[in-house]
Design a protein around this motif. Structure first.
Motif, PDB file in Angstrom:
ATOM      1  N   VAL A  19     -68.344 -22.993  -5.696  1.00 35.31           N
ATOM      2  CA  VAL A  19     -66.928 -23.358  -5.782  1.00 35.31           C
ATOM      3  C   VAL A  19     -66.207 -22.268  -6.555  1.00 35.31           C
ATOM      4  CG1 VAL A  19     -65.247 -25.064  -6.574  1.00 35.31           C
ATOM      5  CG2 VAL A  19     -67.504 -25.809  -5.784  1.00 35.31           C
ATOM      6  N   GLU A  20     -65.154 -21.705  -5.950  1.00 41.32           N
ATOM      7  CA  GLU A  20     -64.289 -20.724  -6.625  1.00 41.32           C
ATOM      8  C   GLU A  20     -62.858 -21.248  -6.529  1.00 41.32           C
ATOM      9  OE1 GLU A  20     -65.036 -16.551  -5.655  1.00 41.32           O
ATOM     10  OE2 GLU A  20     -66.766 -17.207  -4.470  1.00 41.32           O
ATOM     11  N   SER A  21     -62.152 -21.287  -7.657  1.00 39.96           N
ATOM     12  CA  SER A  21     -60.842 -21.934  -7.651  1.00 39.96           C
ATOM     13  C   SER A  21     -59.979 -21.410  -8.792  1.00 39.96           C
ATOM     14  CB  SER A  21     -61.017 -23.450  -7.790  1.00 39.96           C
ATOM     15  OG  SER A  21     -59.773 -24.107  -7.819  1.00 39.96           O
ATOM     16  N   ASN A  22     -58.657 -21.491  -8.558  1.00 40.44           N
ATOM     17  CA  ASN A  22     -57.711 -21.226  -9.646  1.00 40.44           C
ATOM     18  C   ASN A  22     -57.052 -22.513 -10.147  1.00 40.44           C
ATOM     19  OD1 ASN A  22     -56.022 -21.768  -7.479  1.00 40.44           O
ATOM     20  ND2 ASN A  22     -54.644 -20.022  -7.840  1.00 40.44           N
ATOM     21  N   VAL A  23     -57.592 -23.664  -9.735  1.00 41.95           N
ATOM     22  CA  VAL A  23     -57.166 -24.930 -10.334  1.00 41.95           C
ATOM     23  C   VAL A  23     -57.561 -24.907 -11.810  1.00 41.95           C
ATOM     24  CG1 VAL A  23     -57.514 -27.436 -10.304  1.00 41.95           C
ATOM     25  CG2 VAL A  23     -57.384 -26.173  -8.149  1.00 41.95           C
ATOM     26  N   PRO A  24     -56.700 -25.350 -12.721  1.00 38.82           N
ATOM     27  CA  PRO A  24     -57.056 -25.333 -14.144  1.00 38.82           C
ATOM     28  C   PRO A  24     -58.406 -26.000 -14.391  1.00 38.82           C
ATOM     29  CG  PRO A  24     -54.739 -25.893 -13.880  1.00 38.82           C
ATOM     30  CD  PRO A  24     -55.328 -25.851 -12.504  1.00 38.82           C
TER      31      PRO A  24
END
Length: 226
Positions: free
Chosen positions: A155-160
């Protein structure tokens, strides 16, 4: 001179006048030519034929052994078909997908630096890959079946991180540094059920490697990112 005959004597000649059906002695008209004679209905029901004695005997003599043999005859073709499906058609093999389109979508969105797993080998089978943008940010997910047949997900994300981690790890808690090569500060986390996770917290993205795979395979997936 002929002797007189009684008036109520029935004539012996039953031949009817021309054009009329013949009359039987009992007074009922005789059936016409080609028509079956009717049988008088005396109000008695027709007898029901009894079932053949041999059939009833054969049915009553079916033993549990006979029933087991019949069931076995039905199961043998099913077992053969199942063996053919698994052995020759790969029925137990997971359906694999190409992660390239999802990776390309993530790069085109330019929401965060995208790391791509490289050098994993053919025994790492990609079973799902998708990129999604929502109100809180964008997320790339790639799922694998590992060489040991376990599950692992990247999982790669820019969600805080304070919103992302509870969703991905449920009540996961940090367990200390993972000491992975490459100079990045990966952390070991607990996760839901029997899963475990490796987490990389960076200013512009969060990377999670999570699953029920062994720690060695999770470390292998984390260090393959380029």
């Amino acid at each position: 001179m002929e002797a007189a005959q009684p008036a109520d004597r029935t004539p012996t000649d039953a031949t009817p006048p021309e054009g009329q059906p013949p009359v039987r002695p009992d007074g009922a008209p005789a059936p016409s030519e080609g028509q079956p004679a009717l049988v008088a209905d005396r109000g008695e029901p027709a007898p029901t034929p009894a079932p053949p004695a041999g059939k009833e005997k054969a049915r009553s003599e079916r033993s549990p052994k006979d029933m087991a043999l019949s069931l076995l005859i039905l199961l043998v073709p099913i077992a053969l078909l199942l063996a053919f499906y698994r052995g020759f058609l790969g029925g137990d093999s997971p359906v694999t997908v190409d992660p390239a389109p999802a990776l390309e979508q993530a790069r085109s969105a330019n929401a965060f630096p995208v790391g791509e797993p490289t050098g994993l080998g053919d025994d790492w089978r990609t079973v799902n890959a998708r990129f999604r943008t929502e109100a809180d940010g964008s997320t790339l997910r790639i799922g694998y079946v590992t060489p040991e047949g376990r599950g692992a997900q990247l999982v790669e994300s820019n969600v805080p991180a304070e919103k992302l981690l509870p969703v991905e790890l449920t009540e996961g808690q940090p367990q200390g540094a993972a000491d992975l090569p490459g100079g990045l500060s990966w952390q070991r986390y607990t996760a839901r059920g029997n899963e475990q996770a490796l987490v990389l917290l960076e200013p512009n993205r969060t990377v999670i490697v999570v699953g029920d795979a062994g720690e060695a395979e999770l470390r292998r997936l984390a260090t393959s990112l380029r």
